[in-house]
Design a protein around this motif. Structure first.
Motif, short mmCIF file in Angstrom:
data_model
loop_
_atom_site.label_atom_id
_atom_site.label_comp_id
_atom_site.label_asym_id
_atom_site.label_seq_id
_atom_site.Cartn_x
_atom_site.Cartn_y
_atom_site.Cartn_z
N LEU A 74 0.83 -1.21 0.00
CA LEU A 74 0.00 0.00 0.00
C LEU A 74 0.86 1.26 0.00
O LEU A 74 0.54 2.24 -0.68
N VAL A 75 1.95 1.22 0.75
CA VAL A 75 2.87 2.36 0.76
C VAL A 75 3.49 2.55 -0.62
O VAL A 75 3.57 3.67 -1.14
N LYS A 76 3.90 1.45 -1.23
CA LYS A 76 4.50 1.53 -2.57
C LYS A 76 3.51 2.09 -3.58
O LYS A 76 3.87 2.86 -4.47
N GLU A 77 2.25 1.70 -3.47
CA GLU A 77 1.23 2.19 -4.39
C GLU A 77 1.03 3.69 -4.21
O GLU A 77 0.87 4.44 -5.19
N ALA A 78 1.05 4.14 -2.94
CA ALA A 78 0.91 5.58 -2.67
C ALA A 78 2.07 6.36 -3.27
O ALA A 78 1.88 7.46 -3.80
N ILE A 79 3.26 5.79 -3.21
CA ILE A 79 4.44 6.44 -3.79
C ILE A 79 4.30 6.52 -5.31
O ILE A 79 4.61 7.54 -5.92
N LYS A 80 3.83 5.45 -5.93
CA LYS A 80 3.61 5.45 -7.37
C LYS A 80 2.63 6.54 -7.79
O LYS A 80 2.72 7.10 -8.88
N MET A 81 1.70 6.87 -6.87
CA MET A 81 0.66 7.84 -7.19
C MET A 81 1.03 9.25 -6.76
O MET A 81 0.18 10.15 -6.79
N GLY A 82 2.27 9.45 -6.33
CA GLY A 82 2.73 10.82 -6.10
C GLY A 82 3.20 11.19 -4.72
O GLY A 82 3.61 12.33 -4.49
N VAL A 83 3.16 10.27 -3.75
CA VAL A 83 3.67 10.58 -2.42
C VAL A 83 5.20 10.62 -2.47
O VAL A 83 5.84 9.68 -2.95
N ALA A 84 5.80 11.69 -1.96
CA ALA A 84 7.25 11.86 -2.03
C ALA A 84 7.91 11.84 -0.65
O ALA A 84 9.15 11.89 -0.56
N LYS A 85 7.12 11.79 0.40
CA LYS A 85 7.66 11.72 1.77
C LYS A 85 6.77 10.79 2.58
O LYS A 85 5.54 10.93 2.57
N VAL A 86 7.40 9.85 3.28
CA VAL A 86 6.66 8.87 4.08
C VAL A 86 7.13 8.96 5.52
O VAL A 86 8.33 8.82 5.80
N ASN A 87 6.20 9.20 6.43
CA ASN A 87 6.52 9.35 7.85
C ASN A 87 6.44 8.02 8.59
O ASN A 87 5.45 7.29 8.47
N ILE A 88 7.49 7.72 9.37
CA ILE A 88 7.56 6.47 10.12
C ILE A 88 7.99 6.76 11.55
O ILE A 88 9.03 7.37 11.77
N ALA A 89 7.19 6.32 12.51
CA ALA A 89 7.52 6.56 13.92
C ALA A 89 7.29 5.30 14.75
O ALA A 89 8.22 4.71 15.28
N THR A 90 6.04 4.86 14.84
CA THR A 90 5.69 3.75 15.71
C THR A 90 6.45 2.47 15.36
O THR A 90 6.86 1.73 16.25
N ASP A 91 6.64 2.21 14.07
CA ASP A 91 7.34 0.99 13.64
C ASP A 91 8.78 0.93 14.14
O ASP A 91 9.40 -0.13 14.11
N LEU A 92 9.31 2.06 14.59
CA LEU A 92 10.68 2.08 15.11
C LEU A 92 10.71 1.83 16.61
O LEU A 92 11.70 1.30 17.14
N LYS A 93 9.67 2.22 17.29
CA LYS A 93 9.65 2.10 18.75
C LYS A 93 9.60 0.65 19.22
O LYS A 93 10.31 0.27 20.16
N TYR A 94 8.74 -0.14 18.60
CA TYR A 94 8.52 -1.50 19.08
C TYR A 94 9.76 -2.39 19.00
O TYR A 94 10.13 -3.04 19.99
N PRO A 95 10.43 -2.48 17.86
CA PRO A 95 11.63 -3.34 17.82
C PRO A 95 12.71 -2.87 18.77
O PRO A 95 13.41 -3.69 19.37
N PHE A 96 12.86 -1.56 18.91
CA PHE A 96 13.88 -1.02 19.81
C PHE A 96 13.60 -1.43 21.25
O PHE A 96 14.47 -1.98 21.95
N SER A 97 12.37 -1.21 21.71
CA SER A 97 12.04 -1.50 23.10
C SER A 97 11.97 -3.00 23.36
O SER A 97 12.42 -3.48 24.41
N HIS A 98 11.44 -3.77 22.41
CA HIS A 98 11.34 -5.22 22.61
C HIS A 98 12.72 -5.87 22.70
O HIS A 98 12.93 -6.79 23.51
N ALA A 99 13.65 -5.40 21.87
CA ALA A 99 15.00 -5.97 21.89
C ALA A 99 15.69 -5.70 23.23
O ALA A 99 16.41 -6.57 23.76
N ILE A 100 15.47 -4.52 23.77
CA ILE A 100 16.07 -4.20 25.07
C ILE A 100 15.45 -5.04 26.18
O ILE A 100 16.15 -5.54 27.08
#
Length: 287
Positions: A217-243
């Motif tokens: 879905l993200v790739k399709e949005a990029i194909k349709m003109g999105v030039a910036k993609v915001n990512i936050a939550t997906d970074l928190k979980y692996p960081f905290s779970h690994a610790i």
């Protein structure tokens, strides 16, 4: 090397059909992880921070760290103010050297949104600072701001052109069905709406709430003109779970130089994956 404006990064992405990932940071370790991954994959990157991030540590400290890393590895890097609502707070941070800001007045009505955004654009452009604004509102929680599902509004394509023309913004964050945080079910993105917005404005479009959204879905949005993609939550979980896992295996551990590394390694894999999804690998331009 000084901080750069996202205007030039996003213009290149828009011309060449990829998106620049904007990763939210929270401390030195998350910043270092993102920049190391970007350097290894030769990807442009936007380092984003909410008002809460800059309460954790002063904006001047983060700006200095990003500039030092930029000079050390000869990488142009943008430090971006994410979801800032107070114009005076934005003005003060521009004074520190930030050259990319998002003024979030999406909670206001259309005319009030235009008025507040225009005020920020006038000041920011005088200092060669790019401005992002949002039309519509995403559900979920971002920093200390919460928007209920009932209050969330999708971007009206009929208003997009007027909004861009009257404000003079450099990029437009659109609400097409994503949300901040994690999803209870697979999100349904309104690509027909995105297509209409893309046809009505020519500036780069931004997808907020991209964490937990399926890659296709993200790739399709990029194909349709999105030039910036915001990512936050997906970074928190692996960081905290690994610790957490590290402490289960090493209950007597006390040295943050050791247990933080576990979180950084886990987060780095996610950052690299998001770079691949955005198609920004090997797109870094060094002036």
């Amino acid at each position: 090397m000084k901080l750069v404006s996202t205007k030039y990064l996003l213009a290149h992405a828009q011309r060449h059909g990829y998106a620049v990932p904007a990763f939210n940071i929270h401390n030195l370790e998350t910043l270092q992880t993102i920049l190391d991954a970007a350097r290894e994959l030769c990807s442009p990157v936007i380092i984003a921070g909410t008002p809460g991030t800059f309460k954790h540590a002063p904006i001047s400290v983060f700006a200095a760290m990003v500039e030092e890393y930029s000079a050390l590895h000869n990488m142009p890097i943008a430090l971006h103010l994410d979801h800032h609502e107070d114009p005076h707070d934005i003005f003060s941070k521009i004074g520190v050297g930030v050259r990319s800001v998002m003024i979030d007045a999406s909670h206001l009505d259309f005319e009030q949104n235009i008025h507040m955004v225009s005020k920020v654009v006038q000041f920011a452009h005088a200092h060669d600072v790019s401005v992002e604004a949002e039309l519509g509102a995403l559900a979920g929680i971002e920093d200390e701001k919460s928007v209920s599902d009932l209050d969330a509004m999708l971007t009206d394509p009929a208003q997009a052109a007027e909004f861009v023309e009257k404000t003079g913004i450099d990029s437009l964050a659109v609400a097409i069905g994503t949300a901040h945080g994690t999803y209870k079910a697979t999100p349904k993105l309104d690509f027909e709406r995105l297509q209409k917005i893309r046809a009505s404005v020519d500036i780069p479009l931004v997808l907020h709430g991209a964490s937990d959204v399926p890659d296709e879905l993200v790739k399709e949005a990029i194909k349709m003109g999105v030039a910036k993609v915001n990512i936050a939550t997906d970074l928190k979980y692996p960081f905290s779970h690994a610790i957490k896992e590290y402490f289960v295996e090493h209950p007597d551990a006390t040295d943050p130089r050791h247990y933080m590394v576990a979180g950084m390694k886990a987060m780095k894999e996610v950052v690299k994956h998001k770079i691949h999804v955005c198609g920004s690998e090997n797109k870094l331009i060094i002036k």
